[in-house]
Design a protein around this motif. Structure first.
Motif, short mmCIF file in Angstrom:
data_model
loop_
_atom_site.label_atom_id
_atom_site.label_comp_id
_atom_site.label_asym_id
_atom_site.label_seq_id
_atom_site.Cartn_x
_atom_site.Cartn_y
_atom_site.Cartn_z
N TYR A 115 11.80 4.95 6.18
CA TYR A 115 10.51 4.27 6.17
C TYR A 115 10.51 3.15 7.21
N ASP A 125 4.85 1.63 6.32
CA ASP A 125 4.82 2.48 5.12
C ASP A 125 4.80 1.69 3.83
N ARG A 156 3.90 -0.38 0.74
CA ARG A 156 2.68 -0.64 -0.01
C ARG A 156 2.56 -2.10 -0.42
N GLY A 177 3.06 4.52 -1.96
CA GLY A 177 4.10 4.22 -0.97
C GLY A 177 5.25 3.44 -1.55
#
Length: 379
Positions: A271, A275, A277, A358
């Protein structure tokens, strides 16, 4: 093999728990095991901080754990928060233990108060203690002043971090500052602790405990709660590292150790910053939140003030930070309550749930050798 956090547990967060740190630890661990649907007899490993006052064997006796096959501790105070989980993951992956519990319990308000001056046995203290830098706030103030000079940020930018944290805590019934949001004017009016840090730039002193249960992903999938997969874990120390007083680096107003952690997390998880969240960042002092945002790659060096402007780190912003209120708003349990919040975000059970599926980033204490995690719902 891949490991996951299968259970989380905590006591209430207070300013006077009225009970021993050992009892707090046992209560939190029992709650975490109940959350996972496990029993004390299932536990084969315990991990905590070197600063924790509860020995693993005392905790095992009180819980009724007969045998342990893995016991270890991580140093550097809050920098250990994510590293204790990393140690548990390594033990599970290596087959050294099947179920490992990470815990931290402290009476930090009613007992030893970290915000007060202390005599350090560390020989490095001879470089700063004689000059009066004997509290964490005084030590961080030096770095904060340099950061303001280098970045063009202002004390109001520090205040915006606190405003966001308190706004999130205000809607979290488990937070000490539940129902008590603040404005930037509250921050400006709070008393000086060590310029440029005001009272509202400093985290709380709290009593309480938090525990998390780590096991293999395969086993976690059969337990009571959806697993939070440990997609990556990392530790890091930077060049010229001291404990809170790395004043001799070419660039003083930065956190290169968090950069060391960030590069490992992104590489190992696959990631990147785009990415994520939501980020659960260790917010013992507000300047370090801005510096972490930069070291982690959410914005270029010196530009965190732009990211946090206009509610950028609040719910609904570009990058919600500490939806539970963090250590500024919920409680200071050396970052372990942040890991619990990240697990709730993955499960979809957080009080202030951030939309999406995410991954969630978690960081540990900064100004010291530090650590981090990326948690995900699946691989």
């Amino acid at each position: 093999m891949t490991a996951a956090i299968a259970g989380i547990g905590a006591t209430e967060f207070s300013k006077d728990s009225g009970r021993s740190e050992l009892r707090l630890a046992v209560e939190a661990i029992r709650a975490a095991l109940d959350d996972a649907g496990l029993r004390p007899a299932d536990v084969s490993g315990l991990v905590t901080f070197t600063m924790d006052g509860n020995s693993e064997i005392a905790v095992a006796r009180e819980l009724g754990i007969a045998e342990l096959t893995f016991l270890t501790r991580i140093g550097y105070g809050g920098g250990a928060a994510c590293a204790v989980v990393q140690q548990a993951v390594l033990a599970v992956d290596a087959g050294l233990a099947d179920v490992v519990v990470c815990y931290r319990a402290l009476n930090e308000r009613s007992g030893r108060r970290f915000g007060q001056a202390y005599a350090s046995p560390d020989p490095d203290a001879g470089w700063h203690a004689p000059m009066g830098l004997a509290t964490p706030a005084a030590q961080v103030a030096m770095v904060a002043r340099r950061y303001l000079h280098d970045s063009g940020a202002s004390a109001d930018d520090f205040g915006r971090v606190t405003v966001a944290a308190r706004r999130h805590a205000a809607t979290n019934p488990y937070a000490w500052f539940h129902g008590r949001p603040i404005t930037l004017d509250h921050h400006r009016a709070s008393r000086w602790i060590a310029e440029p840090l005001r009272l509202l730039d400093c985290c709380q002193e709290s009593d309480g405990a938090v525990a998390v249960v780590v096991t293999s992903l395969e086993r976690a999938r059969d337990l009571a709660r959806p697993p939070a997969v440990v997609a990556a874990s990392a530790q890091g120390s930077g060049p010229g590292q001291y404990v809170m007083t790395s004043y001799y680096r070419p660039e003083m107003g930065a956190l290169p150790e968090m950069g060391v952690v960030a590069r490992q997390l992104w590489r190992r998880s696959g990631y990147g910053p785009a990415d994520i969240r939501t980020a659960v960042l260790y917010d013992h002092f507000t300047p370090y939140v801005l510096m972490q945002l930069e070291e982690l790659g959410f914005c270029p060096r010196g530009e965190a003030r732009h990211l946090i402007a206009d509610g950028g780190i609040e719910l609904g912003g570009r990058l919600p930070v500490n939806p539970h209120g963090g250590q500024l708003g919920e409680a200071y349990i050396h970052g372990m309550n942040g890991i619990a919040e990240a697990v709730r975000q993955i499960r979809g059970t957080a009080v202030n749930q951030v939309p999406g599926d995410g991954p969630v980033l978690v960081t540990a204490g900064t100004g010291v050798p530090t650590s981090g995690l990326v948690l995900a719902s699946s691989l």
